[in-house]
Design a protein around this motif. Sequence first.
Motif, short mmCIF file in Angstrom:
data_model
loop_
_atom_site.label_atom_id
_atom_site.label_comp_id
_atom_site.label_asym_id
_atom_site.label_seq_id
_atom_site.Cartn_x
_atom_site.Cartn_y
_atom_site.Cartn_z
N LEU A 161 0.83 -1.20 0.00
CA LEU A 161 0.00 0.00 0.00
C LEU A 161 0.87 1.25 0.00
O LEU A 161 0.59 2.21 -0.75
CB LEU A 161 -0.92 -0.01 1.23
CG LEU A 161 -1.80 1.22 1.44
CD1 LEU A 161 -2.72 1.44 0.24
CD2 LEU A 161 -2.62 1.08 2.72
N GLY A 164 2.12 2.00 -3.36
CA GLY A 164 1.12 2.24 -4.40
C GLY A 164 0.75 1.02 -5.20
O GLY A 164 0.08 1.14 -6.23
N ARG A 165 1.14 -0.17 -4.72
CA ARG A 165 0.79 -1.41 -5.42
C ARG A 165 -0.51 -1.94 -4.81
O ARG A 165 -0.52 -2.86 -3.99
CB ARG A 165 1.92 -2.44 -5.29
CG ARG A 165 3.24 -2.00 -5.91
CD ARG A 165 4.26 -3.12 -5.89
NE ARG A 165 4.70 -3.44 -4.54
CZ ARG A 165 5.76 -2.92 -3.94
NH1 ARG A 165 6.51 -2.03 -4.58
NH2 ARG A 165 6.08 -3.27 -2.71
N HIS A 166 -1.62 -1.33 -5.22
CA HIS A 166 -2.89 -1.60 -4.54
C HIS A 166 -3.40 -3.02 -4.78
O HIS A 166 -4.01 -3.62 -3.89
CB HIS A 166 -3.93 -0.57 -5.01
CG HIS A 166 -3.55 0.83 -4.67
ND1 HIS A 166 -3.68 1.88 -5.56
CD2 HIS A 166 -3.02 1.36 -3.54
CE1 HIS A 166 -3.26 2.99 -4.99
NE2 HIS A 166 -2.86 2.71 -3.77
N ALA A 169 -1.44 -5.27 -2.52
CA ALA A 169 -1.83 -4.99 -1.14
C ALA A 169 -3.17 -5.64 -0.81
O ALA A 169 -3.34 -6.24 0.27
CB ALA A 169 -1.90 -3.47 -0.92
N LEU A 170 -4.11 -5.54 -1.73
CA LEU A 170 -5.43 -6.12 -1.49
C LEU A 170 -5.35 -7.64 -1.43
O LEU A 170 -6.02 -8.28 -0.60
CB LEU A 170 -6.40 -5.69 -2.59
CG LEU A 170 -7.87 -5.99 -2.38
CD1 LEU A 170 -8.39 -5.33 -1.11
CD2 LEU A 170 -8.70 -5.54 -3.58
N ILE A 193 -7.06 0.47 1.60
CA ILE A 193 -6.66 0.25 0.20
C ILE A 193 -7.72 0.79 -0.75
O ILE A 193 -7.41 1.48 -1.73
CB ILE A 193 -6.42 -1.25 -0.05
CG1 ILE A 193 -5.21 -1.73 0.76
CG2 ILE A 193 -6.19 -1.53 -1.53
CD1 ILE A 193 -5.10 -3.25 0.87
N HIS A 194 -8.99 0.52 -0.47
CA HIS A 194 -10.06 1.04 -1.33
C HIS A 194 -10.08 2.56 -1.32
O HIS A 194 -10.29 3.20 -2.37
CB HIS A 194 -11.41 0.49 -0.87
CG HIS A 194 -11.62 -0.96 -1.19
ND1 HIS A 194 -11.31 -1.52 -2.41
CD2 HIS A 194 -12.13 -1.99 -0.44
CE1 HIS A 194 -11.62 -2.80 -2.41
NE2 HIS A 194 -12.11 -3.11 -1.23
N ALA A 196 -7.51 4.52 -0.82
CA ALA A 196 -6.34 4.97 -1.57
C ALA A 196 -6.58 4.91 -3.07
O ALA A 196 -6.03 5.72 -3.83
CB ALA A 196 -5.12 4.13 -1.20
N GLU A 197 -7.41 3.96 -3.50
CA GLU A 197 -7.74 3.85 -4.92
C GLU A 197 -8.86 4.79 -5.33
O GLU A 197 -9.17 4.90 -6.52
CB GLU A 197 -8.14 2.41 -5.25
CG GLU A 197 -7.01 1.41 -5.19
CD GLU A 197 -7.44 0.02 -5.62
OE1 GLU A 197 -6.92 -0.47 -6.65
OE2 GLU A 197 -8.31 -0.57 -4.97
#
Length: 270
Positions: A161, A164-166, A169-170, A193-194, A196-197
């Motif tokens: 996270l 920025g590798r969502h 991370a998820l 994470i959601h 951040a996206e």
Amino acid sequence: MPTAGDPVTPQVSLHLLGGFRLLHDDVPVVVPRGLQRVIALIGLRPAATRSHLAGLLWPETSEERALSSLRTALWRLRQDPCCPLFTDGDTVRLGTAVHLDVNELVETAARVRDGAAPRAASASGRHDLLPGWYEDWVLLERERLRQLRLHMLEELAGNHLAAGRHGEALEAALEAMAAEPLRETPHRLVVRIHLAEGNAFEAVHAFYVYRDLLLRELRLEPSAEMAALLADTLAPIRRATRREPPPHRPDRAGPAPHRGPTAPTAPGSR
């Protein structure tokens, strides 16, 4: 490099996650249950003394008898070296040729703590240690490894996270959630994470799915820290749905006639 005629040392793999399996060059080896216990404990406690091993394996017998049982078991293992052992003074270890799957999980967790993101780390240690075994030493090691994996997955999700590798991370957060559905930390990571996206709906949905689960199973609410993650997202919705009560106007014609009990106000009508 081996030359012609040199004996080839077989590759020995000992698997304890998901059940006991011993392989010689990928060929399963049949091991009696009593010797399985000895091999597994030596693999999990490589620095333990013989007295400690004997006490864990035969806790209900005298120390002398337990040590005698351990000597017999080690003799049987040396007669048919299905799993090479190395004796160092009063300790017994697995031979250096033995590959232990538990060590993979421990090493992967250490790399994640150092900030690395090993490939397939999310799948590492997915199965419980020796399921169906209920000795005290097994239960203790099982919980230790379970907690090690949960913290590894959460730290891995946090590292992804922050970078920025969502998607990665998820994946790690959902893997931790599957391992322990009632644990709040992975659910909190999923919400973060959601957000951040920029997926507000997904974040709110994930929060209320966990809230319903927690209320149903434990009659608890999510922590204030988790609720605070959505404070800014939910604030406009709450302001829009909040209704101010109508201003009070005194009735100049006098009090209204009594009409019986007042019906309860429907939720959300204020």
